[in-house]
Design an enzyme around this catalytic site. Structure first.
Site, mmCIF file in Angstrom:
data_model
loop_
_atom_site.group_PDB
_atom_site.id
_atom_site.type_symbol
_atom_site.label_atom_id
_atom_site.label_comp_id
_atom_site.label_asym_id
_atom_site.label_seq_id
_atom_site.Cartn_x
_atom_site.Cartn_y
_atom_site.Cartn_z
ATOM 1 N N THR A 222 0.828 -1.209 0.000
ATOM 2 C CA THR A 222 0.000 0.000 0.000
ATOM 3 C C THR A 222 0.862 1.258 0.000
ATOM 4 O O THR A 222 1.974 1.262 0.542
ATOM 5 C CB THR A 222 -0.913 0.011 1.240
ATOM 6 O OG1 THR A 222 -1.481 1.314 1.394
ATOM 7 C CG2 THR A 222 -0.158 -0.312 2.530
ATOM 8 N N TYR B 242 -1.699 -0.274 11.057
ATOM 9 C CA TYR B 242 -1.904 -0.961 9.773
ATOM 10 C C TYR B 242 -0.743 -0.686 8.824
ATOM 11 O O TYR B 242 -0.104 -1.612 8.309
ATOM 12 C CB TYR B 242 -3.225 -0.514 9.124
ATOM 13 C CG TYR B 242 -3.307 -0.829 7.649
ATOM 14 C CD1 TYR B 242 -3.381 -2.149 7.200
ATOM 15 C CD2 TYR B 242 -3.288 0.191 6.683
ATOM 16 C CE1 TYR B 242 -3.428 -2.437 5.837
ATOM 17 C CE2 TYR B 242 -3.338 -0.098 5.326
ATOM 18 C CZ TYR B 242 -3.404 -1.408 4.909
ATOM 19 O OH TYR B 242 -3.446 -1.695 3.574
ATOM 20 N N LYS C 210 2.219 -3.180 7.270
ATOM 21 C CA LYS C 210 2.439 -3.392 5.826
ATOM 22 C C LYS C 210 3.874 -2.993 5.448
ATOM 23 O O LYS C 210 4.507 -3.629 4.606
ATOM 24 C CB LYS C 210 1.434 -2.571 5.005
ATOM 25 C CG LYS C 210 -0.014 -3.014 5.134
ATOM 26 C CD LYS C 210 -0.285 -4.401 4.564
ATOM 27 C CE LYS C 210 -0.228 -4.419 3.039
ATOM 28 N NZ LYS C 210 -0.587 -5.767 2.505
HETATM 29 P P1 NAD Z 1 -10.028 -7.004 2.550
HETATM 30 O O1 NAD Z 1 -10.004 -6.707 4.016
HETATM 31 O O2 NAD Z 1 -11.265 -6.707 1.771
HETATM 32 O O3 NAD Z 1 -9.689 -8.552 2.327
HETATM 33 C C1 NAD Z 1 -8.687 -9.210 3.038
HETATM 34 C C2 NAD Z 1 -8.891 -10.713 2.853
HETATM 35 O O4 NAD Z 1 -7.813 -11.385 3.528
HETATM 36 C C3 NAD Z 1 -10.189 -11.238 3.460
HETATM 37 O O5 NAD Z 1 -10.814 -12.127 2.563
HETATM 38 C C4 NAD Z 1 -9.730 -11.972 4.721
HETATM 39 O O6 NAD Z 1 -10.569 -13.076 5.056
HETATM 40 C C5 NAD Z 1 -8.353 -12.451 4.289
HETATM 41 N N1 NAD Z 1 -7.467 -12.684 5.433
HETATM 42 C C6 NAD Z 1 -7.249 -11.871 6.505
HETATM 43 N N2 NAD Z 1 -6.384 -12.447 7.357
HETATM 44 C C7 NAD Z 1 -6.042 -13.642 6.816
HETATM 45 C C8 NAD Z 1 -5.170 -14.681 7.225
HETATM 46 N N3 NAD Z 1 -4.498 -14.622 8.394
HETATM 47 N N4 NAD Z 1 -5.035 -15.753 6.421
HETATM 48 C C9 NAD Z 1 -5.721 -15.843 5.260
HETATM 49 N N5 NAD Z 1 -6.568 -14.898 4.835
HETATM 50 C C10 NAD Z 1 -6.720 -13.804 5.606
HETATM 51 O O7 NAD Z 1 -8.777 -6.228 1.953
HETATM 52 P P2 NAD Z 1 -8.556 -5.582 0.504
HETATM 53 O O8 NAD Z 1 -9.051 -4.192 0.535
HETATM 54 O O9 NAD Z 1 -9.043 -6.513 -0.540
HETATM 55 O O10 NAD Z 1 -6.969 -5.522 0.464
HETATM 56 C C11 NAD Z 1 -6.208 -6.598 -0.053
HETATM 57 C C12 NAD Z 1 -4.740 -6.257 0.016
HETATM 58 O O11 NAD Z 1 -4.479 -5.071 -0.698
HETATM 59 C C13 NAD Z 1 -4.248 -5.997 1.449
HETATM 60 O O12 NAD Z 1 -2.957 -6.562 1.576
HETATM 61 C C14 NAD Z 1 -4.179 -4.483 1.540
HETATM 62 O O13 NAD Z 1 -3.177 -4.092 2.458
HETATM 63 C C15 NAD Z 1 -3.817 -4.118 0.116
HETATM 64 N N6 NAD Z 1 -4.247 -2.789 -0.348
HETATM 65 C C16 NAD Z 1 -5.552 -2.409 -0.234
HETATM 66 C C17 NAD Z 1 -5.949 -1.170 -0.712
HETATM 67 C C18 NAD Z 1 -7.387 -0.723 -0.655
HETATM 68 O O14 NAD Z 1 -7.690 0.402 -1.019
HETATM 69 N N7 NAD Z 1 -8.327 -1.565 -0.242
HETATM 70 C C19 NAD Z 1 -5.003 -0.303 -1.303
HETATM 71 C C20 NAD Z 1 -3.666 -0.737 -1.389
HETATM 72 C C21 NAD Z 1 -3.302 -1.975 -0.917
#
Ligand code: NAD
Ligand code: TYD
Length: 339
Positions: free
Chosen positions: A125, A153, A157
């Site tokens: 991120t 958070y 990361k």
């Molecule tokens: P989200 O919270 O919607 O989904 C996270 C998923 O990970 C869920 O399905 C959850 O069940 C699973 N999970 C959590 N802990 C787990 C574990 N210990 N083992 C296995 N599965 C597990 O998140 P998102 O928004 O889809 O983000 C996905 C990735 O992208 C993350 O790494 C986040 O840091 C990164 N990211 C998100 C954004 C954003 O705007 N949403 C932007 C940049 C980066």
């Protein structure tokens, strides 16, 4: 190729799975997800019977389970989306963020070392860079901007990113990292700004804007993020970090007003509430590297993306109504009850 996608029952991971199954029918996708509060198996119902797809309920911190899955599936590529992803929850309780986001990433990389892999891709991120001041619109995050995380958070990361680069340098693990700005689109959990405001507006509930609503985020349509990751997997260079952003900076208050307008709801629903602790002011990505090296550019204009997203939430009420009727109520009360 067999691609192991972790966290695929969440927002971006599920969109990535749909994108890959549609655009790369030659690849097999194995999705591993713990199904935390943020993971939703109903999101994946349309692909459950796809012969190129397998779902496994598993925690990335479960070393034995992860090794067993690697033995069974022998993935060529791992894309790690699995994470605790919500800043407000990390302020409430950091521990699970450190466990999943840092130690879980380590378990996955240990498995990659043990069983061999073509590429481990860490979905990172832009929040690892901290924030930028509102009065310096000339500043952007590049891949060489110092890490300077603000929340538990983003610190978790950032730690994971450092560990990924250390595994590359020390053990020669073929890795890439992408650092993306805020995503929006279908299947985003309604704790995040855009789906929360859509759901509340549709229910004529107050729209809780933190502080003055002047904080700026660089919004990217989720499909563009998926395309960027696909490009990095195929053409990115080992050991490299790629920033992904939409060149689309918007203030929170303007997004909330736009949602009100699109849904025909009054702006009087907007309620200014106590600010988030340590609230980052502005995120802004310079995506020049991924553009010049891999030819990636965001394709979806915000006006189109937000219209499609709002329409998706209108068309998929049962998906989010089911979520907000459950444990989410307790979360909402804790987070917004006395704010
Ligand atoms: P989200 O919270 O919607 O989904 C996270 C998923 O990970 C869920 O399905 C959850 O069940 C699973 N999970 C959590 N802990 C787990 C574990 N210990 N083992 C296995 N599965 C597990 O998140 P998102 O928004 O889809 O983000 C996905 C990735 O992208 C993350 O790494 C986040 O840091 C990164 N990211 C998100 C954004 C954003 O705007 N949403 C932007 C940049 C980066
Ligand atoms: P969020 O979607 O949580 O993403 P992030 O904190 O990772 O950028 O929040 C986006 C912005 O919206 C952020 O500045 C906080 C703000 N916000 C609100 O004003 N009210 C809310 O209810 C939420 C969830 C977020």
């Amino acid at each position: 190729m067999t691609i192991l996608v972790t966290g695929g029952a969440g927002f971006i991971g599920s969109n990535f799975i749909f994108f890959m199954l549609e655009n790369h029918p030659e690849d097999r996708i194995v999705c591993l997800d713990k199904l935390t509060y943020a993971g939703n198996l109903s999101t994946l119902k349309d692909v459950m019977d796809d012969p190129n797809f397998r779902f496994v309920k598993l925690d990335i911190c479960d070393r034995e389970g992860v090794y067993k899955l690697f033995e069974e599936e022998k993935p060529d590529v791992v894309v790690n989306f699995a994470a605790e992803s919500h800043v407000d929850r990390s302020i409430e309780n950091p521990e699970v963020f450190l466990q999943t986001n840092i130690l879980g990433t380590q378990v996955l990389m240990d498995a990659c070392r043990k069983y061999g892999i073509q590429r481990f891709h860490q979905v990172g991120t832009d929040e690892v860079y901290g924030d930028l001041p509102l009065d310096r619109p000339d500043l952007f995050f590049t891949e060489t901007t110092p890490i300077h995380a603000s929340s538990p958070y983003s610190a978790s990361k950032a730690s994971a990113d450092l560990l990924v680069l250390a595994y590359h340098r020390t053990f020669g693990l073929p890795v890439t990292i992408s650092r993306c700005s805020n995503n929006y689109g279908p299947y985003q959990f309604p704790e995040k700004l855009i789906p929360l405001m859509i759901a509340n507006a549709l229910n004529d509930k107050p729209l809780p804007v933190y502080g003055k609503g002047e904080n700026v985020r660089d919004w990217l349509y989720v499909e563009d993020h998926c395309k960027a990751i696909d490009r990095i997997l195929r053409e990115g260079r080992d050991g490299e970090v790629y920033n992904i952003g939409g060149h689309n900076e918007m203030r929170n208050i303007d997004i909330v007003k736009l949602i009100c307008k699109t849904l025909g709801k009054p702006e009087s629903l907007i309620t200014y509430v106590t600010d988030r602790k340590g609230h980052d002011m502005r995120y802004a990505i310079d995506p020049a590297k991924i553009h010049s090296e891999l030819g990636w550019l965001p394709e979806t204009k915000f006006a189109d993306g937000i219209r499609k997203t709002i329409q998706w939430y209108l068309d998929h009420k049962t998906w989010w109504e089911e979520i907000i009727s459950g444990d989410y109520q307790n979360y909402y009360q804790r987070m917004y009850g006395n704010r």
